[in-house]
Write an enzyme that holds these catalytic residues in place. Sequence first.
Site, mmCIF file in Angstrom:
data_model
loop_
_atom_site.group_PDB
_atom_site.id
_atom_site.type_symbol
_atom_site.label_atom_id
_atom_site.label_comp_id
_atom_site.label_asym_id
_atom_site.label_seq_id
_atom_site.Cartn_x
_atom_site.Cartn_y
_atom_site.Cartn_z
ATOM 1 N N SER A 10 -19.020 -19.403 -2.354
ATOM 2 C CA SER A 10 -19.338 -18.176 -1.668
ATOM 3 C C SER A 10 -20.561 -18.083 -1.048
ATOM 4 O O SER A 10 -20.844 -17.607 0.107
ATOM 5 C CB SER A 10 -18.938 -16.915 -2.349
ATOM 6 O OG SER A 10 -19.812 -17.084 -3.495
ATOM 7 N N ASP A 51 -24.484 -7.384 -6.930
ATOM 8 C CA ASP A 51 -23.641 -8.022 -7.634
ATOM 9 C C ASP A 51 -24.412 -9.415 -8.357
ATOM 10 O O ASP A 51 -23.628 -10.044 -9.526
ATOM 11 C CB ASP A 51 -22.266 -8.890 -7.267
ATOM 12 C CG ASP A 51 -22.588 -9.759 -6.072
ATOM 13 O OD1 ASP A 51 -24.046 -10.267 -6.033
ATOM 14 O OD2 ASP A 51 -21.638 -10.263 -5.575
ATOM 15 N N HIS A 72 -24.669 -12.867 -5.413
ATOM 16 C CA HIS A 72 -25.037 -13.598 -4.160
ATOM 17 C C HIS A 72 -26.118 -13.149 -3.505
ATOM 18 O O HIS A 72 -26.793 -12.060 -3.671
ATOM 19 C CB HIS A 72 -23.639 -12.940 -3.054
ATOM 20 C CG HIS A 72 -22.318 -13.468 -3.434
ATOM 21 N ND1 HIS A 72 -21.528 -12.528 -4.327
ATOM 22 C CD2 HIS A 72 -21.640 -14.528 -3.432
ATOM 23 C CE1 HIS A 72 -20.367 -13.371 -4.513
ATOM 24 N NE2 HIS A 72 -20.419 -14.475 -4.031
#
Length: 275
Positions: free
Chosen positions: A33, A250, A253
Amino acid sequence: MKRIVLSLLALCCFVGLRAQDPTFHVFLCLGQSNMEGAARPESIDSVGVSDRLLTLAAVDYKDGSRKMGEWYKALPPLCRYGNGMTPADYFGRTTLANYPEGHRVGLINVAIGGIKIEGFMKDEIENYAANVAPGWMKPMLKEYDDNPYKRLVEMAKIAQKDGVIEGILVHQGESNWDDPDWAVKLKSVYESLLADLGLDAKNVPLIVGEAVNADRGGTSAGANINIDNVRSTIPAARIVSSSGLTNLPDHLHFDAAGYRELGRRYAAQMMDLKG
């Protein structure tokens, strides 16, 4: 007749080699990601992007703006439609700024959020896509015909008709954070790419970035133990530190500012290797 045939083959090879522009520097980018891009680009991220910074679309974009296998100006998102900023964005900008005027930089980004390193291993991907990948990942895998490694190689071969592949950037490891064999598996991916594309490790270094760091409360900071061990399996590889880089709430990221600096750090490592 045999001499004529051999002469024609030699001519074809010569023409093929000449078709590669040595001033067009291409870099492959793969991972999960954070390479896919999790932060929304800000207005600054679409300003001042050179027409000499290009991206080769690895998928058809859902809005029709990009077609797989074609070059475009490297504006975010570089991976797939709906993604965000990646370290490749500012890696490309910074790298281009270090080449002479008239040179170009090309980026190919194949990444899937949450994918394990097995998703890029030639002998593992079929089982991974069919039996291991979670259901929510299936649509993303489908965009690469369930084989992101194969798609990356296909796009790289297209790029080799235009320019020269000069490096491989990886940001992956969060999903394998507790896998002591991760660095060995990454080595197999790297060596497979070199073999399938006819590349020499001396000319095509591997640059690997750390996950969100422990100094920022990184959820997957444990992955950095494995990432930092890459030098033990691939001595010529370089590691990009994530120390101090800002991240999203979070703690998994990077945010837009974090991606900008991470990209610059990738570029600094690559430019140091290139002298």
